[in-house]
Design an enzyme around this catalytic site. Structure first.
Site, PDB file in Angstrom:
ATOM      1  N   ASP A   1      -8.018  -7.576   0.353  1.00  0.00           N
ATOM      2  CA  ASP A   1      -7.049  -7.707   1.445  1.00  0.00           C
ATOM      3  C   ASP A   1      -7.689  -7.215   2.728  1.00  0.00           C
ATOM      4  OD1 ASP A   1      -5.499  -5.024   2.649  1.00  0.00           O
ATOM      5  OD2 ASP A   1      -6.648  -4.659   0.817  1.00  0.00           O
TER       6      ASP A   1
ATOM      7  N   ASP B   1       0.850  -1.181   0.000  1.00  0.00           N
ATOM      8  CA  ASP B   1       0.000   0.000   0.000  1.00  0.00           C
ATOM      9  C   ASP B   1       0.892   1.239   0.000  1.00  0.00           C
ATOM     10  OD1 ASP B   1       0.917   0.434   2.556  1.00  0.00           O
ATOM     11  OD2 ASP B   1      -0.993   0.106   3.547  1.00  0.00           O
TER      12      ASP B   1
END
Length: 471
Positions: A318, A139
């Site tokens: 996720d 991320d």
């Protein structure tokens, strides 16, 4: 004023970003090239792209695909476990390979702090550092704008944090710094830094500002990306819960022609009726995200949410939920969640999941009850079980899509997940947003439950171990 070390500070914002200070529109800004790679690297990218998307089958809106990445193929739909700092808590890289994981996540913000990008550079990336031969997605660090909001100040240049582990120390995360860090980490998929706000925010000016700034930051991320020949940069669609802003963000992100796209800004406490409508809009045929590229829904990990969103056309998911809840002694089963700390399991000598084939298939509920929250190994065991559960669930969905039986699979999943609900007359029914979302996906579940029931069950029902009943 707190001191800030030079290696913590992102590079100077480019002139166009400075001019954008206070601006509210990005549609007129020139689209930069995908990266300033050398001609040799561009030629390599043309001959062997770092991402190849192949749609293997479709059943309604649900998709089964193969995403070929630098560290191997990923079969979708797929759940990606979260290893914040280069490890899934309590598990080894070998454990993750053994349960069939093909891609996992790392957190740029935390990895840049520890072990640091300088160390990862010396190790030639996170793959080598953690001995993980398969794919990694990182991320951007944008989520920390929400999770560490009290410690952050957001400007056009980037977001300045007070280091939560070093009071008084400040660090600046810019789009350029985020991409620089992700290049050093060596992930197969990088995420553009976005201006993340809470999904429960009601400040319309801040929502619009964040949507526009996300586009400007995406352009800066594209320009800063130095490894497009071997790392894939995904854009993130924002726009909060506003259909017009989501549509605007969708169109602008698609113009930038990323290798893949994420749906961001959800799973932050918003009403589920609003949640699924945003996902539906972003995956809608013709007007949603491109059909020939991966679609990633960020931060969603409840089994029920994933089933519904696969039905709507999402490929990748996720969440920390399966591993985090394991550390508190909660196992995921086909009837919801089993809180093994509860006394009802003290003398329950049935397997954790009757008929299960996972890594804990021979462990009894009584044994696990005895060690949960008391022995460190319990957290590892239940984490392994929960992640295997999620990976298996997504594999089953893929097989059903390929067999063109996905609607039937969804109906059976719901009946197993909510065993205390049944056709009329019945006092309980699953969450009604599920029925509405599946209807939009072309899956009819009207006949299998009493949707007029007084009691609407929770999204994550609890299995009390009483002859398979859950509530």
């Amino acid at each position: 004023m707190a001191k800030r070390s030079s290696d913590e500070v992102g590079v100077e914002a480019p002139p166009e970003a400075k001019r954008a200070e206070g601006s509210t529109s990005s549609s007129d800004l020139p689209l930069p090239p995908y990266a300033s790679a050398s001609e040799e690297h561009r030629e390599l990218a043309r001959t062997k792209p770092p991402l190849v998307f192949q749609l293997d089958a479709q059943c309604g809106r649900a998709r089964a695909s193969t995403i070929t990445l630098p560290h191997g193929p990923v079969l979708t739909p797929v759940f990606m476990p979260v290893g914040t700092q280069g490890t899934i808590k309590g598990l080894s890289s070998e454990d993750m390979q053994a349960i069939g994981c093909k891609i996992l996540l790392g957190n740029t913000f935390h990895l840049a702090n520890r072990p640091t990008c300088e160390l990862l550079d010396k190790c030639e990336g996170l793959h080598n550092f953690m001995q993980w031969p398969r794919n990694i997605l990182t991320d951007s660090g944008g989520f920390q704008m929400v999770s560490l909001l009290k410690l952050a100040e957001i400007t056009e240049q980037g977001v300045e944090f007070e280091d939560p582990k070093n009071a008084g120390s400040r660090m600046l995360l810019t789009p350029e710094k985020s991409i620089q860090s992700q290049n050093s980490i060596g992930a197969d998929i990088l995420m553009a830094l976005d201006d993340v706000i809470s999904s429960t925010t009601v400040d319309t000016e801040r929502i619009k500002e964040a949507t526009d700034r996300t586009l400007r930051w995406a352009d800066r991320c594209i320009s800063a990306h130095r490894n497009p020949h071997r790392q894939n940069l995904f854009g993130i669609v924002q726009g909060h819960l506003d259909p017009d802003l989501r549509d605007y963000s969708l169109k602008e992100m698609i113009k930038r022609n990323f290798p893949g796209y994420a749906i961001g800004g959800l799973s932050g406490g918003e009403a589920k009726d609003a949640f699924w409508r945003v996902v539906e809009q972003c995956t809608r045929p013709e007007t949603g995200l491109p059909a020939d590229k991966p679609r990633y829904l960020m931060g969603v990990g409840y089994p029920l949410d994933i089933v519904v969103c696969v039905a709507l056309g999402v490929d990748m998911f996720d969440c920390v939920y399966p591993s985090r809840t394991a550390r508190f002694g909660t196992a995921l089963v086909r009837t919801g969640q089993m809180r093994l700390t509860s006394s009802e399991f003290a003398n329950d000598h049935r397997p954790l999941e009757v008929g299960g084939t996972g890594p804990l298939k021979d462990y009894t509920r009584a044994m696990l009850h005895t060690i949960v929250t008391k022995e460190p190994v319990a957290a590892s065991l239940i984490t392994l079980h929960n992640l295997h559960f999620m990976l298996t669930l997504l594999t089953e969905m893929r097989e059903a899509i390929r067999a063109n039986t996905f609607p039937q699979w969804v109906r059976k999943f719901l009946q197993d997940f909510f065993p205390s609900a049944s056709p009329p007359p019945c006092e309980r029914c699953p969450p009604r947003w599920v029925r509405d979302a599946l209807k939009a996906a072309g899956i009819d579940v009207e006949d299998i439950f009493d949707w007029s029931a007084k009691e609407e069950l929770a999204d994550m029902p609890r299995d009390y171990g009483r002859s398979g009943k859950a509530a």
